[in-house]
Design a protein around this motif. Structure first.
Motif, PDB file in Angstrom:
ATOM      1  N   LYS A   1       0.827  -1.199   0.000  1.00 25.05           N
ATOM      2  CA  LYS A   1       0.000   0.000   0.000  1.00 25.05           C
ATOM      3  C   LYS A   1       0.861   1.249   0.000  1.00 25.05           C
ATOM      4  O   LYS A   1       1.970   1.263   0.507  1.00 25.05           O
ATOM      5  N   ASP A   2       0.302   2.287  -0.552  1.00 25.74           N
ATOM      6  CA  ASP A   2       0.931   3.594  -0.512  1.00 25.74           C
ATOM      7  C   ASP A   2       1.001   4.030   0.955  1.00 25.74           C
ATOM      8  O   ASP A   2       0.030   3.869   1.693  1.00 25.74           O
ATOM      9  N   PRO A   3       2.129   4.580   1.397  1.00 25.16           N
ATOM     10  CA  PRO A   3       2.240   5.005   2.795  1.00 25.16           C
ATOM     11  C   PRO A   3       1.123   5.943   3.252  1.00 25.16           C
ATOM     12  O   PRO A   3       0.756   5.955   4.421  1.00 25.16           O
TER      13      PRO A   3
ATOM     14  N   GLU B   1       5.972   9.234   6.217  1.00 25.29           N
ATOM     15  CA  GLU B   1       6.944  10.154   5.619  1.00 25.29           C
ATOM     16  C   GLU B   1       8.329   9.526   5.580  1.00 25.29           C
ATOM     17  O   GLU B   1       9.060   9.671   4.602  1.00 25.29           O
ATOM     18  N   ALA B   2       8.696   8.806   6.645  1.00 29.12           N
ATOM     19  CA  ALA B   2       9.997   8.130   6.658  1.00 29.12           C
ATOM     20  C   ALA B   2      10.087   7.124   5.515  1.00 29.12           C
ATOM     21  O   ALA B   2      11.106   7.036   4.831  1.00 29.12           O
ATOM     22  N   SER B   3       9.009   6.389   5.292  1.00 25.31           N
ATOM     23  CA  SER B   3       8.991   5.403   4.221  1.00 25.31           C
ATOM     24  C   SER B   3       9.166   6.060   2.854  1.00 25.31           C
ATOM     25  O   SER B   3       9.916   5.569   2.006  1.00 25.31           O
ATOM     26  N   LYS B   4       8.492   7.178   2.645  1.00 29.07           N
ATOM     27  CA  LYS B   4       8.619   7.892   1.370  1.00 29.07           C
ATOM     28  C   LYS B   4      10.051   8.379   1.153  1.00 29.07           C
ATOM     29  O   LYS B   4      10.590   8.267   0.057  1.00 29.07           O
ATOM     30  N   ARG B   5      10.646   8.906   2.211  1.00 28.61           N
ATOM     31  CA  ARG B   5      12.018   9.412   2.078  1.00 28.61           C
ATOM     32  C   ARG B   5      12.998   8.258   1.857  1.00 28.61           C
ATOM     33  O   ARG B   5      13.947   8.388   1.084  1.00 28.61           O
TER      34      ARG B   5
ATOM     35  N   TRP C   1      -1.652   3.972   4.903  1.00 34.41           N
ATOM     36  CA  TRP C   1      -1.384   3.171   6.086  1.00 34.41           C
ATOM     37  C   TRP C   1      -2.222   3.664   7.259  1.00 34.41           C
ATOM     38  O   TRP C   1      -2.307   4.858   7.506  1.00 34.41           O
ATOM     39  N   THR C   2      -2.798   2.731   8.002  1.00 36.74           N
ATOM     40  CA  THR C   2      -3.552   3.124   9.192  1.00 36.74           C
ATOM     41  C   THR C   2      -2.622   3.562  10.313  1.00 36.74           C
ATOM     42  O   THR C   2      -3.026   4.309  11.194  1.00 36.74           O
ATOM     43  N   THR C   3      -1.379   3.118  10.288  1.00 35.73           N
ATOM     44  CA  THR C   3      -0.417   3.494  11.326  1.00 35.73           C
ATOM     45  C   THR C   3       0.600   4.504  10.806  1.00 35.73           C
ATOM     46  O   THR C   3       1.613   4.761  11.456  1.00 35.73           O
ATOM     47  N   GLY C   4       0.344   5.083   9.663  1.00 34.73           N
ATOM     48  CA  GLY C   4       1.289   5.986   9.024  1.00 34.73           C
ATOM     49  C   GLY C   4       1.605   7.240   9.817  1.00 34.73           C
ATOM     50  O   GLY C   4       2.673   7.816   9.676  1.00 34.73           O
ATOM     51  N   SER C   5       0.690   7.658  10.679  1.00 33.05           N
ATOM     52  CA  SER C   5       0.925   8.879  11.453  1.00 33.05           C
ATOM     53  C   SER C   5       1.669   8.616  12.759  1.00 33.05           C
ATOM     54  O   SER C   5       1.991   9.553  13.485  1.00 33.05           O
ATOM     55  N   GLU C   6       1.949   7.362  13.055  1.00 32.97           N
ATOM     56  CA  GLU C   6       2.719   7.031  14.248  1.00 32.97           C
ATOM     57  C   GLU C   6       4.185   7.382  14.007  1.00 32.97           C
ATOM     58  O   GLU C   6       4.635   7.443  12.864  1.00 32.97           O
ATOM     59  N   PRO C   7       4.957   7.599  15.070  1.00 36.97           N
ATOM     60  CA  PRO C   7       6.380   7.908  14.885  1.00 36.97           C
ATOM     61  C   PRO C   7       7.090   6.784  14.133  1.00 36.97           C
ATOM     62  O   PRO C   7       6.740   5.612  14.269  1.00 36.97           O
TER      63      PRO C   7
END
Length: 90
Positions: A34-36, A75-79, A39-45
């Motif tokens: 899935k695109d980041p 965001e970390a995953s995208k970077r 993600w349901t947990t994408g906003s977690e640190p």
């Protein structure tokens, strides 16, 4: 009991596992990447592993600004993806 049927042990046989394996269903999209942003947990640190890898990649790419300690997972995953492409690790 039919002689062909396996005994009722409560365990899954190899044949049952093969037919019930969700990975063998080509129409099942639950395991797709899935695109980041979805993600349901994408906003977690970001995780420790993400932080470490992002730091390493940002150093290799000579782009220290790509690493920020307070990024979220998405965001970390995208970077990480962008830096992997930039450093040829994709």
């Amino acid at each position: 009991m039919n002689e062909v049927d396996p005994p009722m042990t409560g365990k899954t046989t190899k044949d049952q596992a093969a037919t019930e394996n969700p990975k063998s269903d080509p129409t099942d999209e639950s395991n797709r990447i899935k695109d980041p942003d979805e993600w349901t947990t994408g906003s977690e640190p970001m995780t420790g592993a993400q932080a470490s890898y992002l730091k390493t990649l940002s150093e290799q790419a000579k782009a220290p600004e790509a690493f920020e300690a307070d990024l979220d997972k998405a965001e970390a995953s995208k970077r990480i993806d962008a830096l992997r492409k930039e450093t040829g690790k994709d």
